[in-house]
Write an enzyme that holds these catalytic residues in place. Structure first.
Site, PDB file in Angstrom:
ATOM      1  N   SER A  42       0.855  -1.192   0.000  1.00  7.96           N
ATOM      2  CA  SER A  42       0.000   0.000   0.000  1.00  7.96           C
ATOM      3  C   SER A  42       0.886   1.236   0.000  1.00  7.96           C
ATOM      4  O   SER A  42       2.060   1.174   0.398  1.00  7.96           O
ATOM      5  CB  SER A  42      -0.882   0.004   1.249  1.00  7.96           C
ATOM      6  OG  SER A  42      -1.523   1.257   1.412  1.00  7.96           O
TER       7      SER A  42
ATOM      8  N   TYR B 128      -2.142  -0.756  10.428  1.00 10.09           N
ATOM      9  CA  TYR B 128      -2.284  -1.009   8.998  1.00 10.09           C
ATOM     10  C   TYR B 128      -1.041  -0.536   8.252  1.00 10.09           C
ATOM     11  O   TYR B 128      -0.481  -1.256   7.411  1.00 10.09           O
ATOM     12  CB  TYR B 128      -3.530  -0.304   8.461  1.00 10.09           C
ATOM     13  CG  TYR B 128      -3.801  -0.565   7.002  1.00 10.09           C
ATOM     14  CD1 TYR B 128      -4.450  -1.733   6.601  1.00 10.09           C
ATOM     15  CD2 TYR B 128      -3.429   0.350   6.027  1.00 10.09           C
ATOM     16  CE1 TYR B 128      -4.711  -1.978   5.258  1.00 10.09           C
ATOM     17  CE2 TYR B 128      -3.683   0.117   4.690  1.00 10.09           C
ATOM     18  CZ  TYR B 128      -4.326  -1.042   4.303  1.00 10.09           C
ATOM     19  OH  TYR B 128      -4.568  -1.277   2.966  1.00 10.09           O
TER      20      TYR B 128
END
Length: 277
Positions: free
Chosen positions: A157, A170
């Site tokens: 990501s 995350y």
């Protein structure tokens, strides 16, 4: 290289792929693209409620796609999936690790500071993303070692490079995936075969079920303050569509990237290139 040879690079006929999180919004598009290129694809997902819809949308290609309920954080579940893949489609050639996500239990909010995030919330997100990428590689990539060839594509990501506010677990887990991708690429090439490649993509901001109403106001349909910040820092001025990932995904999985391993490719509309001024 002639046209026919170029076209063959994206012909996966007879090859078997597994896609974790393949019933999700981003994963299901990858499944459809691989099937369209001739591959047999097994969806590995904790929830297969969308499988009939996915197969219906594939039309005649539906015979090339099947699904298994799998917990990517459970070794026994993955081992059973490996056996099923072999029986259904034959030895695994490619693995796409698209499973992952965040949780409100690990997110800073007006009701919960960073100091109050519970261990179980942090652990869930770290395990889902990082362990949920490492374990499928441990269990399923053994088939690639036996064949001497294969491809692995992990989902990192933009958070791996530029961590966003409020989602510490995350961001850390995605950074771990980028690091693990480079490590595994070297390990596979040096210890087993240079024909086993490992890469990752780093999507920018794509609207999904998890983040839609963080970025889009549910009442007005306009951008939230956070959504505005993202668009202001994305030179292309929009969120990504799932289809925007497919060119990079297919390239990294194909022989067109035969000398590419250990990298993470941003697909972010220029977000990572923009300094803000």
């Amino acid at each position: 290289m002639n046209r026919e040879e170029l076209m063959q690079m994206y012909d996966f006929t007879g090859k078997t792929f597994a896609v974790t999180g393949g019933a999700g919004a981003l994963g299901s598009d990858v499944v459809a693209a691989l099937a369209g290129c001739g591959a047999n694809v097994m969806i590995l997902d904790l929830r297969l409620g969308r499988l009939p819809e996915i197969k219906e949308n594939l039309g005649p290609l539906a015979e090339q796609v099947d699904g298994i309920e799998v917990n990517v954080m459970n070794r026994e579940s993955l081992m059973a999936a490996g056996e099923t893949i072999n029986k259904r489609f034959g030895p695994l050639y490619g693995l796409v690790n698209a499973a992952g996500g965040n949780s409100p239990r690990a997110t800073v909010s007006p009701d919960m500071s960073f100091f109050d995030i519970p261990e179980e919330g942090m652990r869930f997100v770290l395990d889902l993303n990082l362990l949920g990428t490492i374990m499928p590689c441990q269990v399923l990539a053994k088939q690639m070692v036996e064949q001497g060839e294969g491809v692995i594509l992990n989902y990192s990501s933009m958070n791996a490079f530029r961590p966003l506010t409020n989602i510490a677990a995350y961001s850390a887990s995605k950074a771990g995936i980028t690091n693990f991708t480079a490590w595994l690429a070297v390990h596979m090439a040096q210890n087993y075969s240079g024909k086993i490649r490992v890469n990752a993509i780093a999507p920018g901001f794509f609207l999904g079920a998890q983040n839609r109403f963080l970025l889009i106001d549910k009442e007005t349909g306009g951008l939230t303050p956070r959504g505005n910040q993202i668009i202001d820092h994305t030179p292309m001025g929009r969120f990504g569509d799932p289809e925007d990932l497919l060119g990079t995904v297919l390239w990294l999985l194909s022989p067109a990237a035969a000398f590419v391993t250990g990298i993470t490719v941003p697909v972010d509309g220029g977000f990572s290139a923009y300094a803000g001024v």
